[in-house]
Enzyme design. Sequence first.
Site, PDB file in Angstrom:
ATOM      1  N   LYS A  37       0.836  -1.191   0.000  1.00 51.51           N
ATOM      2  CA  LYS A  37       0.000   0.000   0.000  1.00 51.51           C
ATOM      3  C   LYS A  37       0.879   1.252   0.000  1.00 51.51           C
ATOM      4  O   LYS A  37       1.843   1.360   0.765  1.00 51.51           O
ATOM      5  CB  LYS A  37      -0.915   0.021   1.224  1.00 51.51           C
ATOM      6  CG  LYS A  37      -2.047  -0.995   1.151  1.00 51.51           C
ATOM      7  CD  LYS A  37      -3.045  -0.626   0.067  1.00 51.51           C
ATOM      8  CE  LYS A  37      -4.211  -1.604   0.027  1.00 51.51           C
ATOM      9  NZ  LYS A  37      -5.213  -1.233  -0.979  1.00 51.51           N
ATOM     10  N   LYS A  49     -12.721  -8.312  -8.336  1.00 55.19           N
ATOM     11  CA  LYS A  49     -13.151  -8.775  -7.019  1.00 55.19           C
ATOM     12  C   LYS A  49     -14.564  -9.314  -7.127  1.00 55.19           C
ATOM     13  O   LYS A  49     -15.443  -8.668  -7.705  1.00 55.19           O
ATOM     14  CB  LYS A  49     -13.072  -7.637  -6.002  1.00 55.19           C
ATOM     15  CG  LYS A  49     -11.639  -7.110  -5.868  1.00 55.19           C
ATOM     16  CD  LYS A  49     -11.500  -6.000  -4.848  1.00 55.19           C
ATOM     17  CE  LYS A  49     -10.040  -5.574  -4.749  1.00 55.19           C
ATOM     18  NZ  LYS A  49      -9.821  -4.504  -3.751  1.00 55.19           N
TER      19      LYS A  49
END
Length: 326
Positions: A106, A213
């Site tokens: 991240k 997803k």
Amino acid sequence: MLPDLAELLADAHVVALPMRVRFRGITTREAVVLRGPSGWTEFSPFVEYDDAEAAAWLRAAIDFGWTDHEPAADSVPVNATVPGIAPDDVADLLARYPGCTTAKVKVAEPGTTVDDDVARVAAVRRVMGPDAAVRVDANGLWSVEQAVVALERLAPFDLQYAEQPAATVPELAELRSRIAGLGVRIAADESVRKATDPLAVARAGAADVLVVKAQPLGGITAARAVIASAGLPCVVSSALDTSVGLGMGTFLAAAAMTPGYAAGLGTAAMFAGDVTVDPLVPVDGRVPVRRVEVSSAMVERFAASPDRTAWWRARLERVHARLAAA
């Protein structure tokens, strides 16, 4: 067919799972796990999403709980996920992902700098070695100018790709053109799962890879259709699901993900609790493709508070009504 609301709620449990580290700004992940005729399934749109966006997540729960999907493999490779932690903490975190040779790091976290991102990615590369695949994920938080500067500094770490480095499809297209000489591929996540047209980013030539997803796209069946139409490499990832939702993702990854990539389905390692005594955590860099059996003791242990349980049940009822009226 849309099950009756009573059928959905007959064996539904609202949980609040503690996380080992802050991720997406949260330290507790709330979710509803419910049982259909095909097995346990999950409804867990993030709390800030409105009912219109949450409808796809309920379609996904129904698709998995009321459809007999067949596993296309025994297991799938997964990546380690490195949140916005200090470089000194990277080695301990990566130890929770035994055997993983890919890491997603991240970046662009609020309150951090590009220097912080460079130090974190450098630590990941140092711990995992030169042969590992390293991805970065900005969650659309950079402007095009910020992304150019950041990726110029991160490119020497041999990135596999940069996930959602800018927010919009036009910005991704501009950025992809501007960094063509860096050798950093662009992956689209939010521009797929939060878009009214998940294929628009592919048609615009704004990405090299799509991150898919299952829950946000309406389930395995709908997500497979997106992957089949995309014409780009696709990586299946989690939406910070419980192990039940991760199981949904493994079926999708085994059936439709581009070979040679690791799926982002190892995120059970980020939780300090789960809904099962046998969570889908990485072993030898892989997770099994299977449905997860929910433990009554675990859902009791991590049960959400009465007010949060009421909030989620009311939300499910509203979203179910929305699907029934469609």
